[in-house]
Structure formats: structure tokens, C-alpha cells
Design an enzyme around this catalytic site. Sequence first.
Site, mmCIF file in Angstrom:
data_model
loop_
_atom_site.group_PDB
_atom_site.id
_atom_site.type_symbol
_atom_site.label_atom_id
_atom_site.label_comp_id
_atom_site.label_asym_id
_atom_site.label_seq_id
_atom_site.Cartn_x
_atom_site.Cartn_y
_atom_site.Cartn_z
ATOM 1 N N GLU A 79 0.965 5.515 0.093
ATOM 2 C CA GLU A 79 0.224 6.750 0.369
ATOM 3 C C GLU A 79 0.526 7.796 -0.707
ATOM 4 O O GLU A 79 1.692 7.996 -1.069
ATOM 5 C CB GLU A 79 0.602 7.299 1.747
ATOM 6 C CG GLU A 79 0.092 6.431 2.873
ATOM 7 C CD GLU A 79 0.238 7.067 4.254
ATOM 8 O OE1 GLU A 79 0.548 8.277 4.353
ATOM 9 O OE2 GLU A 79 0.017 6.333 5.229
ATOM 10 N N LYS B 209 0.866 -1.182 0.000
ATOM 11 C CA LYS B 209 0.000 0.000 0.000
ATOM 12 C C LYS B 209 0.904 1.234 0.000
ATOM 13 O O LYS B 209 1.875 1.285 0.755
ATOM 14 C CB LYS B 209 -0.933 0.010 1.209
ATOM 15 C CG LYS B 209 -1.804 1.273 1.262
ATOM 16 C CD LYS B 209 -2.985 1.111 2.196
ATOM 17 C CE LYS B 209 -2.658 1.161 3.646
ATOM 18 N NZ LYS B 209 -2.005 2.417 4.100
ATOM 19 N N GLU C 84 -9.186 7.683 3.329
ATOM 20 C CA GLU C 84 -9.230 7.887 4.789
ATOM 21 C C GLU C 84 -9.709 9.293 5.138
ATOM 22 O O GLU C 84 -9.180 10.284 4.626
ATOM 23 C CB GLU C 84 -7.816 7.643 5.360
ATOM 24 C CG GLU C 84 -7.733 7.840 6.863
ATOM 25 C CD GLU C 84 -6.506 7.188 7.499
ATOM 26 O OE1 GLU C 84 -5.758 6.465 6.801
ATOM 27 O OE2 GLU C 84 -6.306 7.399 8.708
HETATM 28 O O1 KIV Z 1 -1.339 2.048 8.705
HETATM 29 C C1 KIV Z 1 -2.522 1.701 8.755
HETATM 30 O O2 KIV Z 1 -2.946 0.987 9.663
HETATM 31 C C2 KIV Z 1 -3.398 2.137 7.672
HETATM 32 C C3 KIV Z 1 -4.861 1.852 7.767
HETATM 33 C C4 KIV Z 1 -5.485 2.416 8.968
HETATM 34 C C5 KIV Z 1 -5.587 2.207 6.529
HETATM 35 O O3 KIV Z 1 -2.942 2.689 6.733
#
Ligand code: KIV
Length: 278
Positions: free
Chosen positions: A112, A110, A179
Site C-alpha cells: 500500500e 502487494k 481502491e
Molecule cells: O486486503 C484486501 O483484501 C485488499 C483488496 C480488497 C484489494 O487489499
Amino acid sequence: MKITDFYKYKKPGRKISVITAYDYTMAVLAAESAIDCVLVGDSLAMVMHGHGSTIAATVAMMALHTAAVSRAVKEKLVIADMPFLSMRKGLAPAMRAVEKLARAGAQAVKVEGVEGHGKIIAHIIKSDMPVMGHLGLTPQSINKFGGYKAQGKDPASAERLAAQALELEKLGCFALVLECVPAALAERITASLRIPVIGIGAGQFTDGQVLVMQDMLGLYGEPPSFVKKYLDGRQLVVRALNEFDSEIKNSVFPEMKPRTFSEQPAKVRGEGNQHGDS
Ligand code: KIV
């Protein structure tokens, strides 16, 4: 749930559930549950290491926790966060970070934001490592945002987020975390994309939801207002610890039993019938 199910679930409107896990014990619980997939979030810097923000997370930390989680989670997708600045030092360091997370067991990463690192996102995807986007209140950007503030509240920033979401889809992301944006904006972005949108503090009109496990179990501090606590874990655990303490101090635990020579030694953690004193 496999990566290919993300596309399949979007059309019929089958909601997707995502939970964070950072360690083996909690990941076993996530694995046993019906939750669809597990995120090794960089929030582990706060929840597991006591830092004030996710900015403290490093690639080494992410890889260590990803390895622990992936030892427990075999049937669900394990996604790991690319930590702060790991996408901003050029292609080669970013790919080294991706490689570390993949070798630790992550099946996707993931990332950002997108501004300034779209090409790296595209390269990761073309290298066969799936990427989940993350927009809105991206916690790695709190210094720019001036704190944990909802995003996309004014028309200009709402348009920017909607455009960035489309850009991430075009780059080939398989899903997007949104988010802390207004529910109406999350609904609009969800409708505009073919990939599923996983919301957190973004209302109910997304394709799925994600929460930090320790938040929803009531184990970590005071969670954000959008979190629903499904358990008062902190109270339950402290109560059990106090009971243990009290039983020790009152000689209730271990149970007093007269010793006999035929008594079997206590089993120890680990293999079979190993003797603690062998
Ligand atoms: O780091 C995390 O836990 C996250 C989620 C809350 C989406 O990015």
C-alpha cells in the site's frame, strides 16, 4: 495466469479478475474457478479474525494464511499483502517479511502507498519478488484518512494519485490496485499506465476488478456499497445450520437404521478405509 500475462492482457483489453482467499477451503474453490489470480489480502484481519481494521494484520498472520492458500492454488498467481508498518521499519525487516511470505508460497506481494518506501519497493522488485502497488483508499491509512473515505475527489489529491501511479510503474510494479477513487480518475490512471490497473470501487474503466470473496458471496457483514453480492451465502449457511439443528433435535439425523453385525463402520475423514474405532 502467470505474472507475465499481466503485461500481455493490458493491450488487447482482456480484463483481469482477482479474488481474495485466506484459507484452504475457499482457496480450493478459487482454484477450481475461472478467476485469474488470488490475493491473500490483509483484510483477513477483519474477515477471518474479527478485527475492526486491517491494521491488526501481522507478517506471521499473513504467512500462515498464505501457506494455506498456496497449498490449494497451484495454477494461479498467489499475491500476499505486506501488512501495516512492514515497509516502514527499514530495508532488512521489510525483506525478512517478503522472505516469509515468499517461503509461504506468495509469488508476489502487494504494497500500500509509495511515499517514503519507494526505495524498498524497488529493492524488493530487484530481488526478483514482483510487487503490486495499491493506491487510493488504502485501508492501512484509515487513521490518516479519518475513516473509509473515497480518495482523489479533489483536483490536488487526484493529481497526487496519478503521479504516484506513474511512480509505481517506474519502480517496476507489475500491476496496481486502485481502491475507491472516482471512476473518471481511475479511467485516466488506467490509460496513463502500461501496467494493468485492478479496480475496487473505482468504476468499470480499469483493466480488471478485485473483490473480497466473503463480500461477494454475502458471507461477511454488510459489504461496501460497490460490492455486488453474487450469493446470499449467510442466509444459505444459517438455513443449513438450522436444518441440521432441527434434525438433531427431532432425531431425524443421523438416520435411524436397525444395527446389524455385518454393518460396515462409517468412513472417517482422511485416508482410504480407516476405521473410526481402530
Ligand atoms: O486486503 C484486501 O483484501 C485488499 C483488496 C480488497 C484489494 O487489499
